[in-house]
Design a protein around this motif. Sequence first.
Motif, PDB file in Angstrom:
ATOM      1  N   ALA A 204      -3.745 -59.174  47.163  1.00  0.00           N
ATOM      2  CA  ALA A 204      -4.635 -57.976  46.636  1.00  0.00           C
ATOM      3  C   ALA A 204      -5.576 -57.714  47.811  1.00  0.00           C
ATOM      4  CB  ALA A 204      -5.250 -58.508  45.494  1.00  0.00           C
TER       5      ALA A 204
ATOM      6  N   TYR B  81      -2.445 -53.729  45.148  1.00  0.00           N
ATOM      7  CA  TYR B  81      -1.733 -55.229  44.817  1.00  0.00           C
ATOM      8  C   TYR B  81      -0.344 -55.224  45.345  1.00  0.00           C
ATOM      9  CZ  TYR B  81      -0.719 -59.248  42.016  1.00  0.00           C
ATOM     10  OH  TYR B  81      -0.202 -60.720  41.867  1.00  0.00           O
TER      11      TYR B  81
ATOM     12  N   THR C  90      -6.816 -57.345  39.184  1.00  0.00           N
ATOM     13  CA  THR C  90      -5.657 -58.253  39.513  1.00  0.00           C
ATOM     14  C   THR C  90      -4.846 -58.438  38.149  1.00  0.00           C
ATOM     15  OG1 THR C  90      -6.999 -59.059  41.400  1.00  0.00           O
ATOM     16  CG2 THR C  90      -4.926 -60.335  40.352  1.00  0.00           C
TER      17      THR C  90
END
Length: 191
Positions: free
Chosen positions: A128, A137, A33
């Motif tokens: 995500a 994402y 992320t």
Amino acid sequence: MHHFGTLLLATALLSHGALAGGNTADSTASTRTEEARALVGRFVGQLKPQLQQAMAAGGPAHAVAVCAEVAPALMDSLSAETGWQVRRVSLQARNAERAEPDAWERAVLQQFAARQAAGTPASQLQQAAVTDGRFRYMQAQGTEGLCLACHGENLSPAVQEALDTHYPDDRATGYQLGEVRGAISLIAPAS
Ligand code: HEC
């Protein structure tokens, strides 16, 4: 509203470690992320100044040509450099070859649009998920004042002509300020 279910499931899978199980997967997902956010920052940070510069130098009709070249080239070079798949998608694509969403992207874009309509700023919309073992994402891109010259309702004849030349199948006009124009969509390299 059925698409919310799928997305919540995707988020739940992510937080329960769909990659390999347990904490390793969680930390992998959070690293991914962070990497994805950094890539979004690089993409926007490189494209927007070039767009603004082209607008200032030659007006929006000139900037259409710049955007048509620079945006795809930037996505390709970021992909080549990082191994991530980097693209932009929209429910109303301008670049029909590159920006058509797949099923997951479409569901996320619909969810983004619904949440924006309910009051969440586009800049805060991201998603995500791990699907088929790959980390994905998406970050929404909202329609700002700057964008309206090329994505808004009343385009100048010169802009319309430039768009017709480059994008005969353009569907990316008619947007209002704040609406979700599309999203940057990333897929991590297989780990
Ligand atoms: C000078 C005209 C111009 C302006 C201003 C502009 N765009 Fe675009 N936009 C384009 C062009 C041209 C493309 C197609 C680029 C390509 O071929 O990939 C595009 C494509 C996109 C895409 C990719 C999806 C698609 O439909 O192909 C997104 C997302 C997007 N623009 C968002 C924005 C946002 C957000 C702003 C304001 C910050 C903005 N644009 C401002 C011309 C413009």
